[in-house]
Design a protein around this motif. Structure first.
Motif, short mmCIF file in Angstrom:
data_model
loop_
_atom_site.label_atom_id
_atom_site.label_comp_id
_atom_site.label_asym_id
_atom_site.label_seq_id
_atom_site.Cartn_x
_atom_site.Cartn_y
_atom_site.Cartn_z
N GLY A 189 1.37 12.17 -7.16
CA GLY A 189 0.88 12.90 -8.24
C GLY A 189 -0.51 13.22 -8.16
N THR A 190 -1.41 12.02 -7.66
CA THR A 190 -2.69 12.44 -7.37
C THR A 190 -3.27 12.32 -5.94
OG1 THR A 190 -2.92 9.83 -7.31
CG2 THR A 190 -3.09 11.05 -9.49
N ASP B 81 -1.84 -1.16 -11.65
CA ASP B 81 -1.95 -0.60 -10.74
C ASP B 81 -3.53 -0.15 -10.22
OD1 ASP B 81 0.84 0.23 -10.49
OD2 ASP B 81 0.36 1.94 -11.74
N PHE C 213 -5.17 8.72 -0.09
CA PHE C 213 -3.97 7.93 0.64
C PHE C 213 -4.26 7.92 2.64
CE2 PHE C 213 0.09 7.65 2.75
CZ PHE C 213 0.30 6.17 2.66
N THR D 177 0.03 -2.01 -6.72
CA THR D 177 0.40 -2.71 -7.99
C THR D 177 0.38 -4.03 -7.89
OG1 THR D 177 2.03 -1.00 -8.87
CG2 THR D 177 2.15 -3.11 -9.91
N VAL E 293 -2.26 3.56 -3.86
CA VAL E 293 -2.35 2.85 -4.81
C VAL E 293 -1.37 1.46 -4.70
CG1 VAL E 293 -0.07 3.65 -5.84
CG2 VAL E 293 -1.51 2.54 -7.56
N GLN F 4 -3.51 9.75 -4.17
CA GLN F 4 -4.51 8.48 -3.88
C GLN F 4 -3.24 7.45 -3.43
OE1 GLN F 4 -7.09 7.05 -6.38
NE2 GLN F 4 -7.26 9.37 -7.65
N TYR G 127 -5.88 1.82 -7.99
CA TYR G 127 -6.07 3.20 -7.16
C TYR G 127 -7.23 2.73 -6.18
CZ TYR G 127 -2.81 5.39 -10.11
OH TYR G 127 -1.75 5.50 -10.88
N TYR H 24 0.89 -1.12 0.04
CA TYR H 24 0.07 -0.22 -0.07
C TYR H 24 1.19 1.28 0.00
CZ TYR H 24 -3.35 3.26 2.22
OH TYR H 24 -4.21 4.29 2.53
N ARG H 25 0.88 2.17 -1.03
CA ARG H 25 1.62 3.27 -1.03
C ARG H 25 1.16 4.50 -1.74
NH1 ARG H 25 2.46 0.19 -5.49
NH2 ARG H 25 2.84 1.50 -7.50
N HIS H 26 1.59 5.60 -1.47
CA HIS H 26 1.09 6.78 -1.83
C HIS H 26 1.60 7.16 -3.03
CE1 HIS H 26 1.07 11.32 -1.54
NE2 HIS H 26 0.00 11.08 -1.22
N HIS H 27 0.61 7.45 -3.82
CA HIS H 27 0.81 8.14 -5.27
C HIS H 27 0.90 9.66 -5.28
CE1 HIS H 27 0.12 9.24 -9.72
NE2 HIS H 27 0.84 8.08 -9.80
#
Length: 93
Positions: free
Chosen positions: A16-17, A33, A39, A23, A21, A19, A35, A11-14
């Motif tokens: 740019g958005t 990916d 987050f 994988t 995400v 959110q 979403y 579980y990680r932080h994207h």
């Protein structure tokens, strides 16, 4: 020496958005990916758990769909042999 890869998708932080995400890697090696929502929110943590459960179940179910195991071949042969012996005994007497 490189760091060993984690088996469980994280579980990680994207950035740019903003959110969460995760994988997912399929048995064939392709990645996707997923979403999950904002987050750190409860609405993203719960889907992460269910996504992992579905991913793990899919790996077990999919495995390698084009292959048949030795056990499956042996079981099919044993079923066939039992049917032939039963049929032969029934006709003989």
């Amino acid at each position: 020496m490189p760091r060993p890869r984690s088996i469980v998708p994280s579980y990680r932080h994207h950035a740019g958005t903003g959110q969460a995400v995760v994988t997912i890697t399929s048995p064939s090696g392709s990645r996707k990916d997923v979403y999950l929502g904002l987050f750190g929110s409860e609405t993203s943590v719960i889907p992460h758990g269910s996504t992992l459960v579905e991913w793990k179940a899919g790996q077990k179910l999919l495995g390698n769909p084009g292959c048949i195991s030795i056990n499956e071949i042996l079981l099919a042969f044993l079923r066939h042999a039992k049917a032939v012996v039963f049929h032969a005994q029934w006709h003989i007497g």
